[in-house]
Design a protein around this motif. Structure first.
Motif, PDB file in Angstrom:
ATOM      1  N   UNK A  22       1.018  -1.210   0.072  1.00 15.60           N
ATOM      2  CA  UNK A  22      -0.029   0.084  -0.145  1.00 15.60           C
ATOM      3  C   UNK A  22       0.815   1.119  -0.100  1.00 15.60           C
ATOM      4  N   UNK A  23       1.821   1.392   0.906  1.00 16.31           N
ATOM      5  CA  UNK A  23       2.828   2.627   0.914  1.00 16.31           C
ATOM      6  C   UNK A  23       3.721   2.525   0.026  1.00 16.31           C
ATOM      7  N   UNK A  24       4.112   1.568  -0.594  1.00 21.77           N
ATOM      8  CA  UNK A  24       5.027   1.806  -1.768  1.00 21.77           C
ATOM      9  C   UNK A  24       4.289   2.265  -3.001  1.00 21.77           C
ATOM     10  N   UNK A  25       2.979   1.946  -3.363  1.00 22.46           N
ATOM     11  CA  UNK A  25       2.334   2.441  -4.208  1.00 22.46           C
ATOM     12  C   UNK A  25       2.061   3.924  -4.240  1.00 22.46           C
ATOM     13  N   UNK A  26       1.849   4.391  -2.846  1.00 21.13           N
ATOM     14  CA  UNK A  26       1.432   5.572  -2.603  1.00 21.13           C
ATOM     15  C   UNK A  26       2.857   6.555  -2.657  1.00 21.13           C
ATOM     16  N   UNK A  27       3.859   5.985  -2.183  1.00 17.41           N
ATOM     17  CA  UNK A  27       5.173   6.693  -2.308  1.00 17.41           C
ATOM     18  C   UNK A  27       5.338   7.022  -3.818  1.00 17.41           C
ATOM     19  N   UNK A  28       5.096   5.993  -4.717  1.00 18.93           N
ATOM     20  CA  UNK A  28       5.571   6.040  -6.292  1.00 18.93           C
ATOM     21  C   UNK A  28       4.437   6.963  -7.066  1.00 18.93           C
ATOM     22  N   UNK A  29       3.523   7.299  -6.472  1.00 21.47           N
ATOM     23  CA  UNK A  29       2.422   7.818  -7.376  1.00 21.47           C
ATOM     24  C   UNK A  29       3.161   9.372  -7.668  1.00 21.47           C
ATOM     25  N   UNK A  30       2.922   9.603  -8.960  1.00 28.57           N
ATOM     26  CA  UNK A  30       3.524  10.669  -9.680  1.00 28.57           C
ATOM     27  C   UNK A  30       2.928  12.042  -9.197  1.00 28.57           C
ATOM     28  N   UNK A  31       3.847  13.104  -9.176  1.00 30.23           N
ATOM     29  CA  UNK A  31       3.552  14.385  -8.549  1.00 30.23           C
ATOM     30  C   UNK A  31       3.630  15.465  -9.770  1.00 30.23           C
ATOM     31  N   UNK A  32       2.921  16.609  -9.660  1.00 32.92           N
ATOM     32  CA  UNK A  32       3.127  17.582 -10.531  1.00 32.92           C
ATOM     33  C   UNK A  32       4.634  17.796 -11.216  1.00 32.92           C
ATOM     34  N   UNK A  33       4.628  18.149 -12.421  1.00 33.73           N
ATOM     35  CA  UNK A  33       5.969  18.003 -13.045  1.00 33.73           C
ATOM     36  C   UNK A  33       6.759  19.203 -12.641  1.00 33.73           C
ATOM     37  N   UNK A  34       6.060  20.300 -12.063  1.00 35.47           N
ATOM     38  CA  UNK A  34       6.915  21.621 -11.644  1.00 35.47           C
ATOM     39  C   UNK A  34       7.585  21.095 -10.443  1.00 35.47           C
ATOM     40  N   UNK A  35       6.926  20.321  -9.459  1.00 30.78           N
ATOM     41  CA  UNK A  35       7.632  19.445  -8.240  1.00 30.78           C
ATOM     42  C   UNK A  35       8.612  18.970  -8.641  1.00 30.78           C
TER      43      UNK A  35
END
Length: 325
Positions: A22-35
């Motif tokens: 669960x947490x590995x999936x959350x950590x790997x979720x893409x973020x805003x390209x600006x970030x």
């Protein structure tokens, strides 16, 4: 009514696999390209173990005035460029905090960046630590926006798992005798805010959980299994099985953490005045925001923040900031 036992090897292994996934999936979720671009520009040639993104920029998106929040995890203090004094301060009273500005696609962006070694991160997310800030912060959603390699990502991920287990164990101690998963998490965050030098709006702990209700509902029981907390389930409600002695010992241990929480956070704020550029003004702003005490930053304090710190500490002590409330 159904009772779950949390002690067998098979149940522990199943809970660890579930929580890690669960947490590995959350950590790997893409973020805003600006970030992502901000992080790459900020790193330059430095190669830490990883960079974690959390806070209001993750919760609410990247606006014009958003102050991004990052933790940089290093293997050794020398793996991040800064002065010898800053490295020593980080070793003694982690984390150090830096202020960074970058222009990304023509847009000005800024961030508050904390630095920890992996060993410090592991210690400060464990149940034995007297400092509540790290495990409380990283039991909330975060993203691993950059990692040196898969091994580094796994080691950082293991600390994130540990932070959630620590938080859930405290939630069982500090929460209601019986309630919904949300009720336990809300009670936990209300207690952690009270233990720190923070001023938050009423209902802040509830709003954190309300933003991701399904997430917190899914995480609680596998975390309790890993914390060896058995549970009785009755419909949507849960009751952690804790003896009177366990609950009383836990509350006494928490009282000690509350007593230490405010002095630790004040010392970090003062330390910030001489460990990063612009630190004197940043620390004054934080002190005013979280304690209501206004500190005028003189030209002398800008140039010699360490020498200017003792009068600030004395004033805060006179105002009772170091005393438990």
């Amino acid at each position: 009514m159904r009772e779950g036992q949390a002690g067998t090897v098979d149940q522990q292994a199943k809970a660890l696999a579930e929580l890690t996934t669960l947490l590995a999936h959350e950590l790997a979720t893409p973020v805003d390209d600006l970030v992502q671009q901000f992080v790459m520009q900020m790193l330059g040639d430095a190669r830490p173990l990883g960079v974690l993104f959390y806070g209001s920029g993750l919760r609410g998106g990247v606006g014009e005035d958003t102050l991004l929040d990052f933790y940089i995890i290093v293997d050794r203090q020398t793996d991040w460029p800064r002065s010898f004094l800053a490295r020593q301060c980080n070793a003694l009273l982690p984390p150090n905090v830096e202020y960074h500005e970058q222009r990304v696609n023509g847009r000005g962006m800024r961030a508050k960046v904390a630095i920890l070694t992996l060993a410090q991160f592991r210690r400060l997310t464990g149940f034995a630590t007297y400092d509540t800030t790290l495990w409380a912060r990283f039991s909330q959603p975060s993203r691993l926006v950059w990692a040196k390699d898969a091994q580094a990502a796994g080691r950082i991920g293991a600390c994130i798992v540990q932070a959630h287990v620590t938080a859930a164990r405290w939630a069982a101690i500090l929460g209601p005798e019986q309630g919904s998963p949300a009720a336990f998490w809300e009670a936990l965050y209300a207690n952690t805010y009270a233990a720190e030098l923070r001023v938050e709006k009423s209902g802040r702990s509830g709003s954190i959980v309300e933003a991701w209700p399904q997430r917190y509902a899914m995480l609680l029981q596998p975390c309790w299994a890993l914390a060896r907390v058995s549970v009785v389930q009755a419909g949507a409600n849960l009751r952690p099985i804790l003896s009177l002695q366990e609950r009383e010992a836990g509350k006494q241990a928490w009282a000690l953490r509350v007593a230490l929480g405010r002095p630790l956070n004040v010392l970090r704020l003062v330390k910030a005045a001489f460990t990063f550029s612009g630190g004197a003004r940043y620390a004054a702003w934080k002190i005013r925001r979280h304690s209501g005490v206004t500190i005028e930053v003189s030209a002398f304090a800008e140039k010699h923040p360490l020498l200017a710190a003792p009068p600030v500490l004395f004033r805060l002590w006179r105002r009772g900031i170091f005393r438990r409330r």
